[in-house]
Design a protein around this motif. Structure first.
Motif, PDB file in Angstrom:
ATOM      1  N   ALA A 162       0.843  -1.189   0.000  1.00 30.47           N
ATOM      2  CA  ALA A 162       0.000   0.000   0.000  1.00 30.47           C
ATOM      3  C   ALA A 162       0.880   1.242   0.000  1.00 30.47           C
ATOM      4  CB  ALA A 162      -0.903   0.006   1.225  1.00 30.47           C
ATOM      5  N   ALA A 163       0.361   2.310  -0.612  1.00 27.33           N
ATOM      6  CA  ALA A 163       1.080   3.580  -0.645  1.00 27.33           C
ATOM      7  C   ALA A 163       0.062   4.705  -0.723  1.00 27.33           C
ATOM      8  CB  ALA A 163       2.023   3.628  -1.848  1.00 27.33           C
ATOM      9  N   SER A 164       0.460   5.873  -0.250  1.00 29.25           N
ATOM     10  CA  SER A 164      -0.447   7.015  -0.331  1.00 29.25           C
ATOM     11  C   SER A 164       0.357   8.290  -0.566  1.00 29.25           C
ATOM     12  CB  SER A 164      -1.271   7.151   0.948  1.00 29.25           C
ATOM     13  OG  SER A 164      -0.435   7.432   2.040  1.00 29.25           O
ATOM     14  N   GLY A 165      -0.323   9.279  -1.120  1.00 30.34           N
ATOM     15  CA  GLY A 165       0.302  10.566  -1.366  1.00 30.34           C
ATOM     16  C   GLY A 165      -0.718  11.674  -1.210  1.00 30.34           C
ATOM     17  N   LYS A 166      -0.276  12.823  -0.713  1.00 28.71           N
ATOM     18  CA  LYS A 166      -1.153  13.982  -0.516  1.00 28.71           C
ATOM     19  C   LYS A 166      -0.569  15.199  -1.198  1.00 28.71           C
ATOM     20  CE  LYS A 166      -3.302  13.125   3.946  1.00 28.71           C
ATOM     21  NZ  LYS A 166      -3.524  13.660   5.298  1.00 28.71           N
ATOM     22  N   ASP A 167      -1.472  16.028  -1.727  1.00 23.85           N
ATOM     23  CA  ASP A 167      -1.059  17.297  -2.307  1.00 23.85           C
ATOM     24  C   ASP A 167      -2.305  18.139  -2.523  1.00 23.85           C
ATOM     25  OD1 ASP A 167       0.032  19.366  -4.188  1.00 23.85           O
ATOM     26  OD2 ASP A 167       1.796  18.084  -4.022  1.00 23.85           O
TER      27      ASP A 167
END
Length: 118
Positions: free
Chosen positions: A62-67
């Motif tokens: 699993a991976a996540s990113g915010k912007d």
């Protein structure tokens, strides 16, 4: 690789879907045993969060990113996913190598016992 995209407070249109397919085509080619990828895009408080989940060789990755902008958030999550997949691939390759058997401590102990020290 099948990409299952869903959105919270955002509609996943054909443009976003095409961008996801283009972004993850390289990963799909590199890791051919990937079957599916679950993508969840959430927009809350003016910020996008992208969560990626997949299974690779028996492990959930699993991976996540915010912007504040959606496409950089997708790029951040994709980089993290690729790093996780590379780490898992390294672990699998490491397990294939035969580990060396260490006999040095026993031999050294025997030699010291044979020496006649004052």
């Amino acid at each position: 690789m099948k990409i299952n995209a869903s959105g919270h407070n955002i509609e996943i249109n054909s443009t976003i879907r095409e961008d996801l397919e283009e972004k993850f085509e390289k990963i799909s080619n590199r890791y051919s045993s990937l079957i599916s990828l679950d993508v969840t895009i959430t927009k809350e408080h003016g910020e996008y969060e992208v969560e990626l989940r997949t299974n690779y060789e028996g492990a959930a990755i699993a991976a996540s990113g915010k912007d504040k902008v959606m496409y950089p958030a997708i790029n951040k999550a994709a980089k993290k996913l690729e790093a996780g997949l590379a780490h898992r691939k390294g672990i699998l390759k490491d397990n294939l190598h035969e580990k060396p058997v260490v006999t040095a401590p026993e031999i050294a102990y025997e030699k010291i016992q044979e020496m006649k020290l004052p």
